[in-house]
Write a protein that holds these residues in place. Sequence first.
Motif, short mmCIF file in Angstrom:
data_model
loop_
_atom_site.label_atom_id
_atom_site.label_comp_id
_atom_site.label_asym_id
_atom_site.label_seq_id
_atom_site.Cartn_x
_atom_site.Cartn_y
_atom_site.Cartn_z
N ASP A 70 73.86 -67.42 -34.94
CA ASP A 70 75.15 -67.92 -34.50
C ASP A 70 75.27 -67.73 -32.99
O ASP A 70 75.66 -66.67 -32.52
N TRP A 71 74.95 -68.78 -32.23
CA TRP A 71 74.91 -68.68 -30.78
C TRP A 71 76.28 -68.34 -30.19
O TRP A 71 76.39 -67.52 -29.29
N SER A 86 81.94 -56.41 -22.38
CA SER A 86 80.76 -57.19 -22.72
C SER A 86 79.90 -57.48 -21.48
O SER A 86 78.77 -57.95 -21.61
N PRO A 91 69.33 -63.56 -34.85
CA PRO A 91 70.67 -63.95 -35.29
C PRO A 91 71.00 -65.35 -34.78
O PRO A 91 70.90 -65.62 -33.58
N GLY A 109 79.65 -62.71 -27.19
CA GLY A 109 79.17 -61.38 -26.84
C GLY A 109 79.13 -61.13 -25.35
O GLY A 109 79.09 -59.98 -24.91
N ASN A 142 71.14 -73.04 -33.02
CA ASN A 142 71.13 -72.11 -34.16
C ASN A 142 69.86 -72.27 -34.98
O ASN A 142 69.31 -71.28 -35.49
N TYR A 200 67.11 -70.33 -33.08
CA TYR A 200 67.16 -68.88 -33.28
C TYR A 200 66.76 -68.49 -34.70
O TYR A 200 66.11 -67.47 -34.92
N LYS A 249 78.86 -66.75 -31.65
CA LYS A 249 79.26 -65.38 -32.00
C LYS A 249 78.38 -64.34 -31.34
O LYS A 249 78.89 -63.38 -30.75
N ASN A 250 77.08 -64.51 -31.43
CA ASN A 250 76.16 -63.45 -31.02
C ASN A 250 75.77 -63.50 -29.55
O ASN A 250 75.26 -62.50 -29.03
N ARG A 251 76.01 -64.62 -28.88
CA ARG A 251 75.62 -64.69 -27.48
C ARG A 251 76.79 -65.08 -26.57
O ARG A 251 77.14 -64.33 -25.67
#
Length: 276
Positions: free
Chosen positions: A242-243, A257, A240, A250, A231, A234, A245-247
């Motif tokens: 938040d690894w 997804s 963004p 995702g 984090n 990034y 949440k965002n990766r």
Amino acid sequence: MTDVLSTVLQEQLHKRYGAQAPVAGGVANPTLELLLRHRTVRRFLPGEISESELAVIVAAAQSASTSANFQFTSVVVVDDPALRARLAELAGGQQLINDAAVFLVWLADWSRNIELARANGHTIEATEYLDSALSSVIDVTLSAQNAATAAESLGYGITFVGALRNKIDAVIEALGLPEHTFPVYGLAIGIPDPADPADIKPRYGQSVVVHRNTYTPPAAEDLADYLDRINTYYREQELPEDWVKNRLAGRISTKESLHGRQGIRNTFNRQGFPLK
């Protein structure tokens, strides 16, 4: 020279692992330095790769280990601008495909071996099973990684493009691929733009990924350590942070997804891989 390399390696290890980085000690050579400084390059300067360089890169790819010497790898060199633009569109509008000095599409390829077997009067029943497809994907992955390392050793930057699988049927059509072949990913190779901020990306600590004799679930503090480091990376890249949440989420939360890749089994089947 070894002392300088050891210092460089230790800096690279720290970027990968943070405070828990292993100590390089006297273990240092140019090959290790090359491997440890790998980063994904998404911005390229104009420029070309010579045909001799490309030939040696492919030779490095073909020098990788291969199951039973079956040599399942094929590679499509995409140098037609219109075709590159089409692949860039299919991969979600990735401009780097257009900008790279060379763009390669790596294929898991059973076609020529099947043709040889049939031409010599043999059946091909075993090729219908999942392990055969898996073996070919493993082969092409080993080859492509060799090519990536070879390109980096020549001073180029690389990016693997798995998003070609988002619209895999259209990629197969665009490249005119025969039965018993499957495009696994693309590889963009080019001159790195110095303005590209990407750096050595943190990885899970070795306490998470290395197991002795039996599998040991990771400790909560080791996972927390990684999340803090990735984090921070990034955030420093102004992305963004938040690894999870965002990766991670995702990519795995829903079948949507996968961006179209949820139908890949059907494509394998149409390409002549029943995956029994």
